[in-house]
Design an enzyme around this catalytic site. Structure first.
Site, PDB file in Angstrom:
ATOM      1  N   ASP A 104      -5.665  -4.903   6.886  1.00 45.52           N
ATOM      2  CA  ASP A 104      -5.150  -5.703   5.670  1.00 45.52           C
ATOM      3  C   ASP A 104      -6.127  -7.031   5.612  1.00 45.52           C
ATOM      4  OD1 ASP A 104      -3.389  -7.231   3.787  1.00 45.52           O
ATOM      5  OD2 ASP A 104      -1.858  -6.167   4.539  1.00 45.52           O
ATOM      6  N   HIS A 127      -5.371  -9.700   3.416  1.00 47.62           N
ATOM      7  CA  HIS A 127      -4.752 -10.847   2.492  1.00 47.62           C
ATOM      8  C   HIS A 127      -4.045 -11.784   3.507  1.00 47.62           C
ATOM      9  CE1 HIS A 127      -2.912 -12.594  -0.855  1.00 47.62           C
ATOM     10  NE2 HIS A 127      -3.858 -11.941  -1.641  1.00 47.62           N
ATOM     11  N   SER A 150       0.018  -1.236   5.796  1.00 44.56           N
ATOM     12  CA  SER A 150       0.340  -2.192   6.641  1.00 44.56           C
ATOM     13  C   SER A 150       1.888  -2.073   7.239  1.00 44.56           C
ATOM     14  CB  SER A 150       0.153  -3.802   6.093  1.00 44.56           C
ATOM     15  OG  SER A 150      -1.213  -3.996   5.864  1.00 44.56           O
TER      16      SER A 150
END
Length: 472
Positions: A3, A5, A56
């Site tokens: 992930d 972000h 996630s």
């Protein structure tokens, strides 16, 4: 892990730092071993996990299990766009004997951390937390038991039906792909949805009404003005680069799949496997699948579909690094958020051009900017990973057809998250009755069917669709 972000995580970091907490930022794409090794070495008081995409959530469960296996007792904070209190209570908390707390937004992190680290507050706080989780689970189970679902065959029998013989198919202006390199950032600014800009700053409210809010109006206006200054710098200094690639292909629907052909329509080049909503509907409501909006193979004509991948985040990391090294976390976060907004703006602008020019199925469209942002137009552009397209691995086929990594400099992580993080990808559907919907929960018969269609194992299908399963 997987992930990229980190805007929300960065905001939490700033908020806690301003309240005298020391933050060890491990960055993005962090494997479990690194998290645990650092936690032990640095003798940390709390571990925080943040995630944007649904894979996630499973990674967070894995981290909790490994923390338990290593006999650690460090409280675990869970945050990010796809996380929720019910998922934390049901799936993460049972895997770890130490406190596991879902933190809804950055502004609440200080209160949570204060409670966890205060000897006088911790006991009552955790007691209330467990009671809260218990109530949430009971409410969820009650809602779940009351929900009624159809079998896959029943749902397919209630699909959205059209009189395809009367459907006039509009052929796009070209077939194949088109690349948009270094698209002018200045042209994207008018397409920014400022409501979501404020949401990313944990400041909910609609733009421009938020400026009139008696509590947050003044700060919202200052934030907006700072954003305008940053946009001016982005344009003047060429801080960000926007690239895109999109294409149109002949297609057919076959049940819940869409077959894609080469530009001549003579050879099959790929299949997209979609999911169908199975929830029992009201009368005259259909159980939708995206394939419903595409001409069936039995009609002996070709329909068309559009694919796209755009980014406005190229170059962002270099500047973010410079801002952080200069101790300017505010500008670093502002740049990341504006890159996100510009990527979404690019997707919005390109969709308008697709409707009016490149596909041209809506050439007489005359909408205001506000009407465009509220999706008053014909057709949809569902993004992969969103409610109608929960399987992120569909990006692999889409990126392959678009050659997105070479043509637009957008790549995928192992969890199929896009790099740069300020990127959007998905499909264009032109049918006038196409609409957004939520697949929601699906039954085992659909997961088994999906596994067969996608040519993957049942275990792999369950892994990809973990958040949609109605039986786990």
């Amino acid at each position: 892990k997987g992930d990229v972000h980190d805007i929300g995580k960065n905001i939490v970091s700033v908020v806690l730092s301003c309240n005298n907490y020391e933050i060890i930022d491990l960055g993005v794409m962090t494997p479990t071993e690194t998290i645990i090794d650092t936690a032990i070495k640095e003798k940390v008081d709390i571990i925080g996990l943040s995630g944007l995409i649904t894979p996630s959530l499973d990674e967070m469960i894995h981290v909790a299990k490994e923390l338990e296996r290593n006999k650690l007792k460090i409280p675990l904070l869970i945050g990010g766009a796809t996380t929720s209190k019910i998922h934390t209570a049901l799936r993460i908390d049972p895997e770890y004997s130490a406190p596991v707390v879902h933190v809804k937004d950055a502004s609440r992190s200080v209160n949570v951390v204060n409670n966890l680290l205060s000897k006088g507050l911790k006991e009552n706080y955790l007691k209330e937390l467990k009671e809260n989780y218990k109530n949430s689970i009971e409410k969820y189970e009650k809602t779940k038991s009351g929900a009624k679902y159809l079998t896959l065959d029943e749902a397919r029998n209630n699909k959205l039906n059209f009189n395809w013989s009367d459907y006039e198919i509009k052929k796009p202006a070209f077939l194949g792909n088109k690349v948009l390199e270094n698209y002018p950032i200045k042209q994207l600014i008018n397409y920014i949805d400022w409501t979501f800009f404020f949401h990313q700053w944990d400041m909910p409210g609609r733009y421009p009404k938020i400026f009139d809010d008696p509590i947050k109006g003044k700060e919202a206006k200052k934030l907006f003005d700072d954003a305008q200054d940053m946009l001016e710098r982005i344009v003047q200094k060429n801080i960000l680069k926007a690239n895109g690639v999109f294409g149109f292909y002949p297609v057919h629907s076959v049940s819940d799949d869409i077959k894609v052909y080469n530009s001549k329509g003579t050879e099959e080049t790929g299949v997209f496997n979609f999911l169908r909503n199975q929830r029992v509907k009201e009368e005259n409501e259909s159980n939708l699948c995206l394939s419903d909006f595409v001409l069936p193979e039995s009609e002996n004509r070709k329909d068309y579909i559009g694919l796209f991948a755009v980014t406005a985040g190229l170059g962002a990391e270099k500047w973010v690094k410079e801002f952080k090294e200069a101790g300017n976390d505010y500008d670093a976060i502002m740049l990341k958020i504006l890159a996100d907004r510009l990527a979404e703006a690019f997707a919005e602008l390109l969709h308008e051009k697709v409707r009016k020019e490149y596909w041209g199925y809506s050439t007489d469209e005359k909408l205001t900017q506000d009407e465009i942002l509220h999706e008053r137009y014909i057709g949809i552009r569902p993004a992969i990973g969103y409610p109608s397209l929960p399987d992120h691995t569909l990006k692999k086929k889409l990126f392959e057809l678009l050659d997105a990594e070479n043509q637009a400099e957008i790549s995928l992580t192992e969890s199929c998250m896009m790099i740069p993080q300020a990127a959007v990808s998905g499909f264009y559907f032109a049918h006038p009755e196409s609409q957004y919907f939520n697949v929601q929960k699906i039954s085992k018969d659909q997961v088994q069917d999906y596994a067969v269609r996608a040519e993957i194992s049942l275990d792999e299908a369950e892994k990809r669709l973990a958040q949609n399963l109605n039986y786990k």
